[in-house]
Design an enzyme around this catalytic site. Structure first.
Site, PDB file in Angstrom:
ATOM      1  N   GLU A   1     -15.634  13.129  15.067  1.00  0.00           N
ATOM      2  CA  GLU A   1     -15.275  12.373  16.402  1.00  0.00           C
ATOM      3  C   GLU A   1     -13.593  12.496  16.627  1.00  0.00           C
ATOM      4  O   GLU A   1     -13.132  11.720  17.405  1.00  0.00           O
ATOM      5  CB  GLU A   1     -15.749  10.984  16.471  1.00  0.00           C
ATOM      6  CG  GLU A   1     -15.770  10.337  17.773  1.00  0.00           C
ATOM      7  CD  GLU A   1     -15.921   9.062  17.839  1.00  0.00           C
ATOM      8  OE1 GLU A   1     -16.355   8.360  18.891  1.00  0.00           O
ATOM      9  OE2 GLU A   1     -15.784   8.315  16.742  1.00  0.00           O
TER      10      GLU A   1
ATOM     11  N   GLU B   1     -21.315  -0.252  17.212  1.00  0.00           N
ATOM     12  CA  GLU B   1     -20.301   0.398  16.658  1.00  0.00           C
ATOM     13  C   GLU B   1     -19.157  -0.660  16.865  1.00  0.00           C
ATOM     14  O   GLU B   1     -19.183  -1.167  18.263  1.00  0.00           O
ATOM     15  CB  GLU B   1     -19.733   1.568  17.181  1.00  0.00           C
ATOM     16  CG  GLU B   1     -18.475   1.842  16.522  1.00  0.00           C
ATOM     17  CD  GLU B   1     -18.046   3.624  16.693  1.00  0.00           C
ATOM     18  OE1 GLU B   1     -17.007   4.030  16.125  1.00  0.00           O
ATOM     19  OE2 GLU B   1     -18.544   4.008  17.613  1.00  0.00           O
TER      20      GLU B   1
END
Length: 258
Positions: free
Chosen positions: A224, A145
């Site tokens: 998230e 990521e």
């Protein structure tokens, strides 16, 4: 109907270990991503008895472990820490994911692991090339990521050069760094993992519209947003919104790409 699963991130809720799966079940979520843990990051995922308890809770609730994060790399540095420590840490995450039957392990590139230029990109790719081979040997995918734009992301993918390697799409982080997330998806859609982080602070609608236009299978949308304050009503609202996003990505068999 091919509807994405709904997931929670264990490091963003006020629960830990097997309790994350219990919370997910109570809220009607399908799966969770768990963090490897470590100094400043909570109890290690692979401490004695912990994986067994998570497996038992998964079997009892039907909530699956979708992935394992190595968030400790943000603190120690993927390319700046002792290489032996990095390899040992990543190996532990891969072994834990295999034991938990989680298909994905992802390593973030933020803070001390940030990719800041060609040299750090090449150094990161070297570590990820090794890690991708280790993931493949265990039947797993490895993802990274980051907040790279399209040309830099393509260079990272090419330098890693592994079938078992993907990028992890986040609907907010690249946007906050000034990157056009929809353009990322359009250019690199099939090189992203099939799990997507969704959180406030980005243009989620445009990002997911690009995902739908690009086609391909989305296994899970994973929330998230920060819910460590324990506000269950706000968490339920966010999960309801996430289900709405999942509905926009739901495909009938006749719509699926060959």
């Amino acid at each position: 109907m091919n509807r994405p699963l709904i997931g929670l991130t264990g490091w963003r809720v006020d629960a830990d270990g097997a309790d994350v799966l219990t919370l997910a079940a109570e809220l009607g979520a399908d799966g969770v991503q768990l963090d490897l843990g470590g100094p400043g990051r909570g109890a290690p995922l692979d401490e004695p008895g912990r994986i067994r308890r998570i497996r038992e809770t998964s079997a009892a609730t039907g909530v699956r472990v979708l992935g394992v994060a190595v968030n400790l790399m943000n603190d120690i540095g993927l390319t700046s820490a002792d290489p032996a420590v990095v390899r040992r840490t990543v190996t532990r995450a891969l072994d834990a994911a295999r034991e938990l039957e989680a298909p994905l392990v992802f390593v973030p590139s933020f803070r001390r692991s940030a990719i800041t230029g060609p040299a750090s990109l090449s150094a990161t790719a070297e570590v990820l090339r090794w890690a991708s081979a280790e993931a493949a040997a265990r039947g797993l995918l490895l993802a990274n990521e980051n907040v790279l734009d399209v040309p830099a992301a393509e260079r990272l993918l090419d330098q890693v050069g592994a079938e078992s390697f993907r990028l992890l799409l986040d609907t907010a982080n690249p946007h906050q760094a000034g990157v056009d997330v929809a353009a990322l998806v359009a250019a690199l859609g099939d090189r992203f993992a099939d799990q997507i982080h969704v959180k406030d602070g980005g243009d989620t609608e445009s990002a997911l519209a690009a995902v739908r236009a690009r086609g391909g299978h989305v296994r899970a949308l994973v929330l998230e947003n920060d819910h460590r304050d324990g506000d269950r009503e706000r968490l339920r609202v966010d999960l309801a919104r996430l289900r709405g996003h999942a509905d926009t990505l739901t495909r009938r068999p006749s719509e699926a790409r060959p």
